[in-house]
Design a protein around this motif. Structure first.
Motif, PDB file in Angstrom:
ATOM      1  N   LEU A  93       0.833  -1.211   0.000  1.00 12.60           N
ATOM      2  CA  LEU A  93       0.000   0.000   0.000  1.00 12.60           C
ATOM      3  C   LEU A  93       0.864   1.256   0.000  1.00 12.60           C
ATOM      4  CD1 LEU A  93      -2.774  -1.043   2.565  1.00 12.60           C
ATOM      5  CD2 LEU A  93      -2.896  -1.114   0.062  1.00 12.60           C
ATOM      6  N   ASP A  94       1.953   1.216   0.761  1.00 13.09           N
ATOM      7  CA  ASP A  94       2.870   2.357   0.777  1.00 13.09           C
ATOM      8  C   ASP A  94       3.441   2.612  -0.618  1.00 13.09           C
ATOM      9  OD1 ASP A  94       2.486   2.674   3.489  1.00 13.09           O
ATOM     10  OD2 ASP A  94       4.344   1.653   4.060  1.00 13.09           O
ATOM     11  N   ASP A  97       0.853   4.209  -2.816  1.00 11.12           N
ATOM     12  CA  ASP A  97       0.742   5.636  -2.483  1.00 11.12           C
ATOM     13  C   ASP A  97       1.872   6.433  -3.130  1.00 11.12           C
ATOM     14  OD1 ASP A  97      -1.589   5.492  -0.978  1.00 11.12           O
ATOM     15  OD2 ASP A  97      -0.517   5.175   0.912  1.00 11.12           O
ATOM     16  N   ARG A  98       3.074   5.906  -3.071  1.00  9.82           N
ATOM     17  CA  ARG A  98       4.215   6.627  -3.649  1.00  9.82           C
ATOM     18  C   ARG A  98       4.077   6.762  -5.162  1.00  9.82           C
ATOM     19  NH1 ARG A  98       7.111   3.694   0.383  1.00  9.82           N
ATOM     20  NH2 ARG A  98       7.717   2.059  -1.094  1.00  9.82           N
ATOM     21  N   GLY A 100       1.245   7.063  -6.615  1.00  6.66           N
ATOM     22  CA  GLY A 100       0.036   7.817  -6.915  1.00  6.66           C
ATOM     23  C   GLY A 100      -1.043   6.964  -7.541  1.00  6.66           C
ATOM     24  N   GLN A 102      -4.323   4.809  -7.196  1.00  8.34           N
ATOM     25  CA  GLN A 102      -5.409   4.707  -6.240  1.00  8.34           C
ATOM     26  C   GLN A 102      -5.804   3.242  -6.028  1.00  8.34           C
ATOM     27  OE1 GLN A 102      -8.947   6.803  -7.424  1.00  8.34           O
ATOM     28  NE2 GLN A 102      -9.035   5.874  -9.436  1.00  8.34           N
ATOM     29  N   ARG A 126      -7.323   3.897   6.682  1.00 12.02           N
ATOM     30  CA  ARG A 126      -6.564   4.071   5.440  1.00 12.02           C
ATOM     31  C   ARG A 126      -7.459   3.926   4.207  1.00 12.02           C
ATOM     32  NH1 ARG A 126      -0.395   2.018   4.588  1.00 12.02           N
ATOM     33  NH2 ARG A 126      -0.038   3.062   2.600  1.00 12.02           N
TER      34      ARG A 126
END
Length: 216
Positions: A93-94, A97-98, A100, A102, A126
């Motif tokens: 998940l990290d 996120d990095r 971008g 979704q 989250r």
């Protein structure tokens, strides 16, 4: 290019499947259907407790009228404060996120169950605003409606969605929705998922490379 990663919840984000199956086994035995947890998983993983009750009845169980709600309650209690995350899923998940990219969660289970399992691990918050349940949408996997709803809600094109699933019903739903599917097989070779068209993998740490292979 992928616009959206759709995660199943049980068995994909949290390691909850065998906990739930043990409850089902324990509640079916007094009703005349004796199963191992492995047999229960083969029969019921990926479905709802309602569909499990229907299949158990077909197999000869005599279930009381309140079996479905009482089984949900027993599963919730068993999962409370006792549900580990799938290994490496937070790091995945990290990384999303990095990048971008979704993501959301779409489960056959009710939101109340997700709040218990995801809540004790910090993932409930989250996924705020990105949690979808078949109980609310009105379509359970293998029907594609849950995934179609998630894609619409997240403004993602169907062909740009990728689903991460661990069950046959989830893989079938992804295929029916026209979405690419990664089949997570943590404890087996995943042959059943591969036969349905999923790209099988065995560790969440493998997912970034699988996404990169398709230019995401």
């Amino acid at each position: 290019m992928h616009d959206l990663v759709i995660f199943d919840c049980d068995g994909v984000l949290v390691d909850s499947e065998m906990i739930a199956q043990q409850v089902i086994v324990d509640r079916l035995a007094p009703c005349g259907l004796v199963l191992s947890t492995r047999q229960s998983a083969d029969l019921f993983v990926g479905g709802t407790i309602q569909s499990a009750s229907e299949e158990a009845t077909r197999l000869g169980a005599e279930l009381p009228a309140d079996w479905v709600p009482e089984t949900y309650s027993a599963i919730f209690e068993a999962l409370r404060d006792n549900t580990p995350l799938i290994a490496n899923v937070v790091d995945l998940l990290d990384q999303l996120d990095r990048r971008g990219l979704q993501y959301c969660v779409a489960s056959n289970g009710p939101l109340a169950k997700m709040e218990i399992t995801l809540g004790q691990n910090g993932l409930w918050q989250r996924f705020e605003g990105r949690r979808w349940s078949a109980h609310d949408v009105g379509h359970a996997k293998p029907h594609p409606g849950l995934f179609l709803h998630a894609a619409r809600a997240m403004n993602a094109e169907l062909e740009a969605c990728i689903v991460i699933e661990d069950s046959a019903s989830g893989v079938k739903a992804a295929a029916a929705a026209g979405m690419r599917c990664l089949g997570f097989a943590a404890h087996c070779d995943g042959a059943n998922l591969r036969a349905l068209g999923a790209e099988v993998f065995h560790d969440m740490a493998d997912v970034p490379a699988l996404l990169a292979m398709h230019g995401s």
